[in-house]
Write a protein that holds these residues in place. Structure first.
Motif, mmCIF file in Angstrom:
data_model
loop_
_atom_site.group_PDB
_atom_site.id
_atom_site.type_symbol
_atom_site.label_atom_id
_atom_site.label_comp_id
_atom_site.label_asym_id
_atom_site.label_seq_id
_atom_site.Cartn_x
_atom_site.Cartn_y
_atom_site.Cartn_z
ATOM 1 N N SER A 17 0.833 -1.204 0.000
ATOM 2 C CA SER A 17 0.000 0.000 0.000
ATOM 3 C C SER A 17 0.865 1.251 0.000
ATOM 4 O O SER A 17 2.001 1.242 0.492
ATOM 5 N N ARG A 63 -9.656 -0.942 -4.844
ATOM 6 C CA ARG A 63 -8.280 -0.915 -4.332
ATOM 7 C C ARG A 63 -7.821 0.499 -3.966
ATOM 8 O O ARG A 63 -7.051 0.669 -3.021
ATOM 9 N N SER A 81 -3.426 -3.038 -2.232
ATOM 10 C CA SER A 81 -3.306 -4.206 -3.120
ATOM 11 C C SER A 81 -2.655 -3.815 -4.444
ATOM 12 O O SER A 81 -3.144 -4.148 -5.528
#
Length: 126
Positions: A17, A63, A81
């Motif tokens: 991330s 995401r 992700s």
């Protein structure tokens, strides 16, 4: 005129991330994050209108999250992700004339609709 200053991007492994921030000199109703890889046009990744009306490119839905703090005119992009195909130069943008939803590439002729940050590199390794 609106000045935009982005935080540093970074390098992460796939699945990781990153959170990007963009400090604006003043509020604009619509703002967005774009990304660009060499040889391609800029892709609208995420856009926000007002406080909470958001749109995303299909490739990042679920995401990425765009948000803003109107108290200090900061725009954010939370990226989770991450995938190698997310590798790109990321630009924050403030709309000058009209709002556009995310999810499309824009031509150079459309760049004038935005004030742009300086760009920050995000690299995702597999």
């Amino acid at each position: 005129q609106v000045q935009l200053v982005e935080s540093e991007g970074g390098s992460v492994q796939a699945g990781g991330s990153l959170k990007l921030a963009c400090a604006a000199s003043k509020y604009t109703h619509c703002a967005a994050w774009f990304r660009q890889v060499p040889g391609k046009e800029r892709e609208g990744v995420a856009a926000i209108e007002g406080v909470s009306r958001t749109s995303y490119a299909d490739s990042v839905k679920g995401r990425f999250t765009i948000s803003r703090d109107n108290a200090d005119n900061t725009l954010y992009l939370q990226m989770n992700s991450l995938k190698p195909e997310d590798t790109a130069m990321y630009y924050c943008a403030a709309a000058r004339l009209y709002c556009q939803a995310a999810g499309r590439w824009i031509s150079r002729a459309e760049y004038d609709n935005y004030y742009w940050g300086q760009g920050t590199q995000v690299t995702v390794s597999s």
